[in-house]
Structures are given as C-alpha cells and as structure tokens.
Scaffold this motif. Structure first.
Motif, mmCIF file in Angstrom:
data_model
loop_
_atom_site.group_PDB
_atom_site.id
_atom_site.type_symbol
_atom_site.label_atom_id
_atom_site.label_comp_id
_atom_site.label_asym_id
_atom_site.label_seq_id
_atom_site.Cartn_x
_atom_site.Cartn_y
_atom_site.Cartn_z
ATOM 1 N N ASP A 287 -5.050 -1.942 -7.085
ATOM 2 C CA ASP A 287 -4.661 -0.762 -6.316
ATOM 3 C C ASP A 287 -3.153 -0.571 -6.468
ATOM 4 O O ASP A 287 -2.436 -1.520 -6.787
ATOM 5 N N CYS A 288 -2.651 0.624 -6.215
ATOM 6 C CA CYS A 288 -1.208 0.850 -6.340
ATOM 7 C C CYS A 288 -0.730 1.896 -5.345
ATOM 8 O O CYS A 288 -1.341 2.945 -5.192
ATOM 9 N N TRP A 289 0.388 1.613 -4.703
ATOM 10 C CA TRP A 289 1.042 2.525 -3.772
ATOM 11 C C TRP A 289 2.448 2.811 -4.291
ATOM 12 O O TRP A 289 3.015 2.017 -5.027
ATOM 13 N N THR A 290 3.046 3.899 -3.869
ATOM 14 C CA THR A 290 2.479 5.112 -3.329
ATOM 15 C C THR A 290 2.893 6.243 -4.262
ATOM 16 O O THR A 290 4.068 6.356 -4.613
ATOM 17 N N PHE A 291 1.938 7.090 -4.629
ATOM 18 C CA PHE A 291 2.195 8.202 -5.536
ATOM 19 C C PHE A 291 2.467 9.463 -4.716
ATOM 20 O O PHE A 291 1.599 9.943 -3.994
ATOM 21 N N ARG A 292 3.685 9.978 -4.842
ATOM 22 C CA ARG A 292 4.100 11.192 -4.139
ATOM 23 C C ARG A 292 4.522 12.233 -5.162
ATOM 24 O O ARG A 292 5.089 11.895 -6.207
#
Length: 345
Positions: A287-292
């Motif tokens: 999983d990967c954070w954070t795409f804005r």
C-alpha cells in the motif's frame, strides 16, 4: 485562497483494477477531511475503501481526526468557551500547542465543526457544515454504504500515536476492540483493516485476539526508529529480513510515496526502489500513502504550471507506481486515479 471547486461527478469505476483505491480521510480533496460526508463521497466516487485515523477523547471514545490537536481541522479556536483548554504538550517527541482531543468529552467534541485544513490549496466553502464523527458512526456508515451499493466497502483504520496515549492514561485498545465487536467488524474476513506505524501496537492487538488484517505503515524517513522494536529503524524493517518479521504479523506494508522512489520531495520522481520487489517477495501487499492532485504535492515532472493549487497529473504519477507493482493507492482524489489503476488485459 484556493479557488472553490465543484464536487466531482460520480465516475463509472472500471470492473477490474490492477490496484485498490482507498479514499484518504474520505474524499478529502473536495470536502473537509474525516467527516461522514467525505467518507461517503469517497466511496460514491468509486473507491474500494476509505481511510480513517482515530484518537481518544477525555471520556474514552474514539473520534476521527488525523491529529489529536484539533485547531487545524475544526473551529475549536473560535469557540470562546473552550479558550482555557489551549495548552502545550509533547507528542512523539515533538512539542505542540493547541486544543487536544483527550481534553474534551465526546459531547464537547460534538459542538465543534470541521474545516478545511489546507485552506491555501483547497476551497473552504464547506467549512462549518459537518461535525466530528465517532468510530461507531463510521462503522455504521460503512455497513450502510456496502448494503446500499451492493458491493464490498472497506475501511482502513489507523490508530494514531498509541504509545503516547497509553502514557497519558488514554490507551485506545479496549475501546477499539469493543467498538469493532459491537459493529460486527472483527475477524479475519472483516472489511476493517487496522493500520499503524507502531508494529508493537499491532502485535498487542494480536495478543488481545484481534484477527483483522493489519498494515504496518512505514515512515518516509528510513532512519526513524520504530516504536517498541529495540531500536530498529523503518529502513531496517523494509529490508528482506525486516519484511519477514513484518509478514509474521501483518498482511501488508504501507510506505509513504518517497520510500518507493528515489526522488526527494519537490524534485522529479526518480527511480523505483527495491521495496517494490522486496515486498512482493515477502508475500506482503504493498500500500502507499498519500497521493494528492495539487501541484504542491506532486513531483516536478507531474506538475501542470506553477500554481501550487492547480491539479496536476495525478493519474500519470499513480501509473508509475502501479506499473512497478503497487497494490493499493491511498489518495485524496480517488476519482482522478481510476484510469491509472486499470488492470492490463
């Protein structure tokens, strides 16, 4: 002030995706984060799940806030009757001054209204419309949406700073377990996943009988020490040997974006790191954070123009991650990444 933007139209999400999409704090690119409205919009825009953070109140309830300091995301500073609650405290080694959730009862928190914590980049026209939800309401919303939409709706639940809260007499584990069990949200098949940067906290929940899927979150600073792991750093726990330790406890590892590519914040994306391959080899979902979407948060090679508030090429950025094996995209703008998560036929 960022321009006001209308809410997006519901997209038709693709039937098969190469990666899951998780609405980070709800559809927080469009509505004040951590509100029931933001969570619902994120799901109605097609996200597979929504992400929440929980912190405790003075009377032991769990509420949804990313920080326990409330003035950044609510109107508490404008509430005269709470002026004397302003204080200074140390959290995870950092000094903070403001109004803290653990100094308010749930009833007092109910008086507050959510506001946009990034007013320089995002519109504020929805400030003051929504209150701060507690965990049982959120669990009920998830169940209602799943039934209404006739599909699985996941919930990624992050417990914030468990060591800090235990140290000040506000341990969260018993309330978390009670709320999950009351909502039928416990067990290995539950749509509720538990996330933490604290591997020891996840281990403690396992000892207490929690069998929900778990995600070990990874700080982007590889030299930062992981709480309760005998001085081990996040970098050490994302080596093949470290990931083997994680796999004994969790089903997924969740690094920040900059832990997966070599580019520094504000620079170009750079090259992929070994963690893509190492997580897969360890049998861990990645999983990967954070795409804005705003330029302010994008690598230089995915920005459109010079205005920090302009929405850049988020889909292109997500594509780069998914092509290298990312399994879960955690994003403020779920509607803008669906083309990037299409499965290759």
């Amino acid at each position: 002030m960022a321009p006001s933007r209308g809410l997006p139209v519901d997209p038709a999400p693709p039937p098969t995706r190469a990666a899951r999409v998780v609405a980070h704090r709800g559809a927080s690119g469009y509505l004040p984060e951590h509100t029931l409205a933001a969570y619902e919009l994120g799901i109605r825009l097609g996200a597979d799940a929504f992400e929440i953070d929980v912190v405790p109140t003075a009377d032991g309830h769990l509420i949804a806030r990313h920080e326990n300091e409330l003035s950044g995301s609510t109107d508490v500073a404008q509430r005269r009757r709470f002026a004397d609650r302003r204080t200074t405290t140390v959290i995870d080694g950092v000094t903070h001054t403001g109004w803290f959730a653990e100094d308010f009862t749930l009833a007092e928190v109910r008086e507050l209204r959510a506001r946009q914590p990034l007013p320089g980049l995002r519109g504020t026209e929805h400030d003051g419309r929504y209150d701060v939800p507690a965990l049982p309401e959120i669990l009920s919303l998830r169940a209602r949406l799943a039934e209404e939409m006739d599909r699985e709706v996941g919930l990624a639940l992050e417990v914030k700073s468990p060591v800090h809260f235990a140290a000040i007499g506000h341990a969260v584990e018993e309330r978390l377990i009670a709320d999950l069990e009351a909502a039928g949200g416990s067990g290995p098949d539950s749509p509720v996943e538990i996330m933490s940067f604290d591997l020891a906290h996840l281990r403690d929940l396992r000892r207490r009988g929690i069998k929900n899927r778990m995600v070990f979150l990874v700080e982007e600073d590889s030299e930062r020490v992981v709480p309760g792991e005998d001085g081990a750093t996040y970098g050490e726990l994302t080596t093949p040997a470290g990931l083997a330790r994680v796999r004994d406890l969790a089903e997924a590892v969740g690094p920040g974006r900059h832990a997966l590519f070599t580019g520094m914040p504000g620079a170009r994306l750079g090259a992929p790191r070994r963690l893509f391959a190492d997580a897969r080899a360890a049998g861990l979902r990645l999983d990967c954070w954070t795409f804005r979407a705003e330029n302010a948060f994008l690598p230089a090679d995915f920005r459109l123009g010079d205005d920090p508030a302009t929405l850049g090429d988020l889909a292109g950025l997500v594509t780069a991650y998914v092509e290298h094996g990312l399994d879960t995209v955690i994003t403020d703008h779920s509607d803008r990444v669906f083309t990037a998560t299409l499965a290759v036929e």
